[in-house]
Motif scaffolding. Structure first.
Motif, mmCIF file in Angstrom:
data_model
loop_
_atom_site.group_PDB
_atom_site.id
_atom_site.type_symbol
_atom_site.label_atom_id
_atom_site.label_comp_id
_atom_site.label_asym_id
_atom_site.label_seq_id
_atom_site.Cartn_x
_atom_site.Cartn_y
_atom_site.Cartn_z
ATOM 1 N N ARG A 52 0.832 -1.208 0.000
ATOM 2 C CA ARG A 52 0.000 0.000 0.000
ATOM 3 C C ARG A 52 0.861 1.249 0.000
ATOM 4 O O ARG A 52 0.544 2.239 -0.672
ATOM 5 C CB ARG A 52 -0.929 -0.014 1.211
ATOM 6 C CG ARG A 52 -2.047 -1.044 1.133
ATOM 7 C CD ARG A 52 -2.790 -1.141 2.460
ATOM 8 N NE ARG A 52 -3.286 0.169 2.881
ATOM 9 C CZ ARG A 52 -3.429 0.521 4.157
ATOM 10 N NH1 ARG A 52 -3.131 -0.334 5.142
ATOM 11 N NH2 ARG A 52 -3.896 1.720 4.469
ATOM 12 N N PHE A 53 1.946 1.225 0.758
ATOM 13 C CA PHE A 53 2.838 2.387 0.826
ATOM 14 C C PHE A 53 3.515 2.617 -0.525
ATOM 15 O O PHE A 53 3.590 3.750 -1.008
ATOM 16 C CB PHE A 53 3.878 2.172 1.924
ATOM 17 C CG PHE A 53 4.832 3.323 2.103
ATOM 18 C CD1 PHE A 53 4.359 4.610 2.314
ATOM 19 C CD2 PHE A 53 6.201 3.114 2.063
ATOM 20 C CE1 PHE A 53 5.238 5.679 2.486
ATOM 21 C CE2 PHE A 53 7.086 4.164 2.234
ATOM 22 C CZ PHE A 53 6.595 5.457 2.446
ATOM 23 N N VAL A 54 3.981 1.545 -1.155
ATOM 24 C CA VAL A 54 4.608 1.653 -2.471
ATOM 25 C C VAL A 54 3.620 2.225 -3.484
ATOM 26 O O VAL A 54 3.966 3.092 -4.300
ATOM 27 C CB VAL A 54 5.143 0.281 -2.925
ATOM 28 C CG1 VAL A 54 5.425 0.267 -4.425
ATOM 29 C CG2 VAL A 54 6.403 -0.079 -2.142
ATOM 30 N N GLU A 55 2.378 1.756 -3.445
ATOM 31 C CA GLU A 55 1.372 2.276 -4.373
ATOM 32 C C GLU A 55 1.120 3.760 -4.116
ATOM 33 O O GLU A 55 0.954 4.546 -5.059
ATOM 34 C CB GLU A 55 0.070 1.481 -4.234
ATOM 35 C CG GLU A 55 -1.048 1.949 -5.145
ATOM 36 C CD GLU A 55 -0.702 1.913 -6.624
ATOM 37 O OE1 GLU A 55 -1.365 2.651 -7.402
ATOM 38 O OE2 GLU A 55 0.222 1.166 -7.026
ATOM 39 N N ALA A 56 1.105 4.173 -2.861
ATOM 40 C CA ALA A 56 0.916 5.592 -2.544
ATOM 41 C C ALA A 56 2.095 6.417 -3.045
ATOM 42 O O ALA A 56 1.902 7.540 -3.533
ATOM 43 C CB ALA A 56 0.745 5.770 -1.032
ATOM 44 N N LEU A 57 3.295 5.887 -2.952
ATOM 45 C CA LEU A 57 4.459 6.586 -3.492
ATOM 46 C C LEU A 57 4.325 6.737 -5.016
ATOM 47 O O LEU A 57 4.639 7.790 -5.576
ATOM 48 C CB LEU A 57 5.742 5.841 -3.145
ATOM 49 C CG LEU A 57 6.201 5.865 -1.691
ATOM 50 C CD1 LEU A 57 7.438 4.979 -1.501
ATOM 51 C CD2 LEU A 57 6.509 7.289 -1.225
ATOM 52 N N ARG A 58 3.867 5.674 -5.668
ATOM 53 C CA ARG A 58 3.695 5.731 -7.125
ATOM 54 C C ARG A 58 2.642 6.777 -7.502
ATOM 55 O O ARG A 58 2.880 7.599 -8.394
ATOM 56 C CB ARG A 58 3.292 4.367 -7.681
ATOM 57 C CG ARG A 58 2.876 4.476 -9.139
ATOM 58 C CD ARG A 58 2.916 3.201 -9.931
ATOM 59 N NE ARG A 58 2.349 2.029 -9.333
ATOM 60 C CZ ARG A 58 2.370 0.815 -9.903
ATOM 61 N NH1 ARG A 58 2.944 0.656 -11.098
ATOM 62 N NH2 ARG A 58 1.838 -0.218 -9.307
ATOM 63 N N VAL A 59 1.521 6.772 -6.834
ATOM 64 C CA VAL A 59 0.451 7.745 -7.112
ATOM 65 C C VAL A 59 0.961 9.166 -6.891
ATOM 66 O O VAL A 59 0.707 10.078 -7.691
ATOM 67 C CB VAL A 59 -0.775 7.449 -6.223
ATOM 68 C CG1 VAL A 59 -1.762 8.601 -6.251
ATOM 69 C CG2 VAL A 59 -1.446 6.155 -6.662
ATOM 70 N N THR A 60 1.696 9.367 -5.809
ATOM 71 C CA THR A 60 2.201 10.700 -5.470
ATOM 72 C C THR A 60 3.230 11.167 -6.488
ATOM 73 O O THR A 60 3.202 12.327 -6.924
ATOM 74 C CB THR A 60 2.802 10.680 -4.055
ATOM 75 O OG1 THR A 60 1.820 10.199 -3.125
ATOM 76 C CG2 THR A 60 3.266 12.064 -3.628
ATOM 77 N N MET A 61 4.156 10.285 -6.872
ATOM 78 C CA MET A 61 5.178 10.619 -7.861
ATOM 79 C C MET A 61 4.532 11.022 -9.185
ATOM 80 O O MET A 61 4.918 12.034 -9.787
ATOM 81 C CB MET A 61 6.109 9.429 -8.069
ATOM 82 C CG MET A 61 7.126 9.599 -9.192
ATOM 83 S SD MET A 61 8.159 8.124 -9.437
ATOM 84 C CE MET A 61 6.935 6.914 -9.972
ATOM 85 N N ARG A 62 3.568 10.245 -9.639
ATOM 86 C CA ARG A 62 2.931 10.539 -10.931
ATOM 87 C C ARG A 62 2.105 11.817 -10.876
ATOM 88 O O ARG A 62 2.033 12.565 -11.852
ATOM 89 C CB ARG A 62 2.070 9.354 -11.352
ATOM 90 C CG ARG A 62 2.877 8.138 -11.766
ATOM 91 C CD ARG A 62 1.977 6.975 -12.126
ATOM 92 N NE ARG A 62 2.739 5.852 -12.682
ATOM 93 C CZ ARG A 62 2.202 4.683 -13.009
ATOM 94 N NH1 ARG A 62 0.900 4.484 -12.834
ATOM 95 N NH2 ARG A 62 2.955 3.719 -13.501
ATOM 96 N N ALA A 63 1.464 12.072 -9.735
ATOM 97 C CA ALA A 63 0.623 13.258 -9.615
ATOM 98 C C ALA A 63 1.446 14.528 -9.561
ATOM 99 O O ALA A 63 0.968 15.594 -9.960
ATOM 100 C CB ALA A 63 -0.256 13.149 -8.372
ATOM 101 N N ALA A 64 2.687 14.440 -9.076
ATOM 102 C CA ALA A 64 3.484 15.649 -8.826
ATOM 103 C C ALA A 64 3.690 16.563 -10.046
ATOM 104 O O ALA A 64 3.497 17.771 -9.913
ATOM 105 C CB ALA A 64 4.799 15.276 -8.173
ATOM 106 N N PRO A 65 4.089 16.122 -11.241
ATOM 107 C CA PRO A 65 4.644 14.805 -11.560
ATOM 108 C C PRO A 65 6.158 14.807 -11.376
ATOM 109 O O PRO A 65 6.803 15.852 -11.407
ATOM 110 C CB PRO A 65 4.283 14.664 -13.042
ATOM 111 C CG PRO A 65 4.404 16.063 -13.571
ATOM 112 C CD PRO A 65 3.962 16.979 -12.450
ATOM 113 N N GLY A 66 6.714 13.610 -11.185
ATOM 114 C CA GLY A 66 8.152 13.464 -11.059
ATOM 115 C C GLY A 66 8.594 12.136 -11.617
ATOM 116 O O GLY A 66 7.761 11.331 -12.063
ATOM 117 N N VAL A 67 9.899 11.908 -11.578
ATOM 118 C CA VAL A 67 10.458 10.652 -12.098
ATOM 119 C C VAL A 67 11.037 9.789 -10.974
ATOM 120 O O VAL A 67 11.636 8.750 -11.226
ATOM 121 C CB VAL A 67 11.524 10.912 -13.175
ATOM 122 C CG1 VAL A 67 10.904 11.580 -14.385
ATOM 123 C CG2 VAL A 67 12.680 11.748 -12.628
ATOM 124 N N GLY A 68 10.849 10.236 -9.740
ATOM 125 C CA GLY A 68 11.306 9.460 -8.599
ATOM 126 C C GLY A 68 10.775 10.081 -7.326
ATOM 127 O O GLY A 68 10.428 11.264 -7.286
#
Length: 214
Positions: A52-68
């Motif tokens: 769940r934490f990894v998925e939240a990191l992915r959602v947050t990275m893409r929303a920012a957006p960023g590459v990491g």
């Protein structure tokens, strides 16, 4: 005398962080969590909570957006980061920067070391330092070690722009911001980069702002 109140366990804090849903708040430079370093991941979250934490990191990275995005950037001092770069750039940029697509992946307890002596310098930004970019000279090729979210070992050589992303995110886990490695005379607003320094390489910026390139 009462003892200072200890912080809740990591798992409890991550559960609370995730409870709001959606992208997580990104911590900005100046917050001590970005400078404190991290602890190795050793099952503190458990498989379901880690996923769940990894998925939240992915959602947050893409929303920012960023590459990491590294865990400390959302206030969690665990040695975990996520990276992904679709690399939607012109061909001349791809060639000059070695910017090729980097599929989504999770880095658990990552470390890197330079391979060879070649260095590459380009403008770099950070979600925790919004609105600014600066030129950073980094090893052009690194050996990445660590594991993925399933515990499978990583040991590979990474080059080009993916190597830069790996270094940037792993540095976060050691309490290092890209500004610590940057050519300070190159520091530019996002608008200045877009208007003046959008060339594939930073040679013109180095010449006009007065800093050296490797």
């Amino acid at each position: 005398m009462a003892s200072p109140r200890s912080r809740p366990p990591l798992a409890e804090r991550v559960e609370e962080l995730l409870s709001a849903g959606g992208p997580l708040p990104i911590v900005a430079a100046g917050d001590p969590v970005l400078r404190a370093g991290t602890v190795r991941y050793d099952g503190q979250l458990g498989p379901a909570l880690l996923a769940r934490f990894v998925e939240a990191l992915r959602v947050t990275m893409r929303a920012a957006p960023g590459v990491g995005l590294a865990a400390p950037q959302v206030g969690v001092e665990l040695r975990i980061a996520v990276v992904e770069d679709p690399a939607p750039v012109p061909e001349e940029v791809r060639v000059a920067r070695g910017r090729v697509p980097l599929p989504f992946r999770v880095l658990v307890n990552p470390s890197y070391e330079p391979v060879g002596t070649a260095r590459a310098a380009f403008f770099e930004g950070c979600l925790s330092v919004p609105g600014w970019q600066a030129v950073v000279a980094r090893p052009a090729e690194v050996r990445l070690t660590g594991a993925d979210e399933q515990g499978r070992p990583l040991d590979e050589v990474v080059t080009g722009w993916p190597a830069r992303i790996v270094q940037h995110e792993t540095d976060h886990l050691d309490g290092t911001l890209y500004l610590d490695r940057a050519e300070t005379r190159s520091l530019s607003s996002q608008d200045a980069v877009a208007e003046r320094w959008a060339q594939p390489t930073p040679e013109r910026a180095a010449r006009e702002l007065g800093f050296d390139l490797p």
